[in-house]
Design a protein around this motif. Sequence first.
Motif, PDB file in Angstrom:
ATOM      1  N   GLU A   3       0.824  -1.194   0.000  1.00 22.48           N
ATOM      2  CA  GLU A   3       0.000   0.000   0.000  1.00 22.48           C
ATOM      3  C   GLU A   3       0.860   1.245   0.000  1.00 22.48           C
ATOM      4  N   GLU A   4       0.262   2.380  -0.401  1.00 20.08           N
ATOM      5  CA  GLU A   4       0.976   3.644  -0.428  1.00 20.08           C
ATOM      6  C   GLU A   4       1.494   3.981   0.972  1.00 20.08           C
ATOM      7  N   GLY A   5       2.734   4.395   1.048  1.00 22.16           N
ATOM      8  CA  GLY A   5       3.354   4.712   2.332  1.00 22.16           C
ATOM      9  C   GLY A   5       4.217   3.603   2.876  1.00 22.16           C
ATOM     10  N   GLU A   6       4.105   2.384   2.305  1.00 23.64           N
ATOM     11  CA  GLU A   6       4.929   1.276   2.775  1.00 23.64           C
ATOM     12  C   GLU A   6       6.312   1.291   2.162  1.00 23.64           C
ATOM     13  N   VAL A   7       6.485   2.014   1.052  1.00 21.48           N
ATOM     14  CA  VAL A   7       7.796   2.177   0.412  1.00 21.48           C
ATOM     15  C   VAL A   7       8.118   3.661   0.366  1.00 21.48           C
ATOM     16  N   TRP A   8       9.247   4.022   0.943  1.00 24.80           N
ATOM     17  CA  TRP A   8       9.723   5.398   0.906  1.00 24.80           C
ATOM     18  C   TRP A   8      10.975   5.473   0.045  1.00 24.80           C
ATOM     19  N   VAL A   9      11.081   6.536  -0.747  1.00 26.69           N
ATOM     20  CA  VAL A   9      12.287   6.823  -1.521  1.00 26.69           C
ATOM     21  C   VAL A   9      12.885   8.120  -0.981  1.00 26.69           C
ATOM     22  N   LEU A  10      14.108   8.049  -0.491  1.00 26.25           N
ATOM     23  CA  LEU A  10      14.805   9.237  -0.006  1.00 26.25           C
ATOM     24  C   LEU A  10      15.471   9.906  -1.205  1.00 26.25           C
ATOM     25  N   ALA A  11      14.982  11.078  -1.571  1.00 24.39           N
ATOM     26  CA  ALA A  11      15.418  11.754  -2.799  1.00 24.39           C
ATOM     27  C   ALA A  11      16.434  12.844  -2.478  1.00 24.39           C
ATOM     28  N   ASP A  12      17.687  12.569  -2.761  1.00 25.21           N
ATOM     29  CA  ASP A  12      18.760  13.546  -2.591  1.00 25.21           C
ATOM     30  C   ASP A  12      18.505  14.744  -3.515  1.00 25.21           C
ATOM     31  N   ALA A  18      19.381  11.062  -6.802  1.00 22.59           N
ATOM     32  CA  ALA A  18      17.991  10.680  -6.534  1.00 22.59           C
ATOM     33  C   ALA A  18      17.482   9.685  -7.564  1.00 22.59           C
ATOM     34  N   ALA A  19      17.898   9.838  -8.826  1.00 22.39           N
ATOM     35  CA  ALA A  19      17.409   8.963  -9.898  1.00 22.39           C
ATOM     36  C   ALA A  19      17.775   7.508  -9.655  1.00 22.39           C
ATOM     37  N   SER A  73      17.343   4.336  -0.961  1.00 20.77           N
ATOM     38  CA  SER A  73      18.170   5.538  -0.853  1.00 20.77           C
ATOM     39  C   SER A  73      19.373   5.407  -1.762  1.00 20.77           C
ATOM     40  N   ALA A  74      20.079   6.533  -1.952  1.00 16.32           N
ATOM     41  CA  ALA A  74      21.290   6.541  -2.777  1.00 16.32           C
ATOM     42  C   ALA A  74      22.180   7.679  -2.307  1.00 16.32           C
ATOM     43  N   GLY A  75      23.473   7.451  -2.348  1.00 19.48           N
ATOM     44  CA  GLY A  75      24.428   8.488  -1.991  1.00 19.48           C
ATOM     45  C   GLY A  75      24.844   8.447  -0.530  1.00 19.48           C
ATOM     46  N   ARG A  76      26.055   8.921  -0.276  1.00 21.00           N
ATOM     47  CA  ARG A  76      26.634   8.855   1.075  1.00 21.00           C
ATOM     48  C   ARG A  76      25.791   9.590   2.101  1.00 21.00           C
ATOM     49  N   ARG A  77      25.279  10.770   1.755  1.00 27.58           N
ATOM     50  CA  ARG A  77      24.616  11.589   2.762  1.00 27.58           C
ATOM     51  C   ARG A  77      23.294  10.996   3.240  1.00 27.58           C
ATOM     52  N   SER A  78      22.602  10.264   2.354  1.00 29.26           N
ATOM     53  CA  SER A  78      21.318   9.697   2.752  1.00 29.26           C
ATOM     54  C   SER A  78      21.461   8.403   3.541  1.00 29.26           C
TER      55      SER A  78
END
Length: 309
Positions: A3-12, A18-19, A73-78
């Motif tokens: 369901e919506e909200g069960e997967v989060w994408v952390l967008a740098d 982010a891509a 997520s992607a990238g060191r900061r995230s």
Amino acid sequence: MTEEGEVWVLADPRAGTAAQALGIAERLEVPFRTVPLAWGGMARLPWPWPTLAALTPEARAQFTPPWPRLVLSAGRRSAPVARWLRQRGARAVHAMRPGPVARGFDLLVIGQHDAPTPAANILPILGATHRMSPARLAAARAEWAELAALPSPRVALLLGGQVRGEGMAPATAGELARRAAAFGGSVLASTSRRTGAGAREAVAAALQGVPHRLFGWGDAGPNPYAGFLAWADAVVVTGDSVSMLSEAMATSAPLCVAETTDATRHRRLWRSLYAAGQACPFIAPVSFPRTPLDEAARVAQEIRKRGWI
């Protein structure tokens, strides 16, 4: 069903970073929530533990329960942010090296060129994940059908530039444009934010009298980048851009790498592409068979196989 909200994408804030996470999420074909990240002054620190401390107060305010089942997520900061969510029950899938601490992730998606140490939670891939899916390329081919009027072979010339510096040398950019034109058809040229105005002008000058379409960073109107890839009979990419090289592999067109940097990491990437038969050095007009590569879909398949969605 997820369901919506069960997967989060952390967008740098950096679109290319982010891509990598968004590309995986889109291949999962389930609803997901995009959480835009904004970094405060403490983001420069190499946080070795799970924390939201590097985020601005406004960005931190987004992190409220219910917590996700899966975080991408992607990238060191995230990485510390993803680990913070993992402490609250989420499975954590992270693209790129996560910085000083590699533990605390359920799956790390790392390019072969970064020589990841084999482990149960390491998935080596070729290049980087991205959002240039087969569906997006098909849509771009329809949206940019006007490009079919240009003579074949249509050569997409995708120019990057130095990560830090004054952009690409105009002489280099002009020479690449002339060599792309030597394929004998037309050139679909795109410059990026890092290319610089001088290099863009050099490309325009080199393509005078040659059938072409040129779109530079900041030009008015819709960006035809995806259309260039969708209609290309061959693709030439400057070797400084991991993102553009990876996106070009989503097509079936021969891929040539313009070796424009001495950076060791990028040279390792080129060698991995050459060894896999996915690219060749840009020495002369060439043609060779290629199978489109969709590493984001492979990562999504691995997530499903492990039962995380």
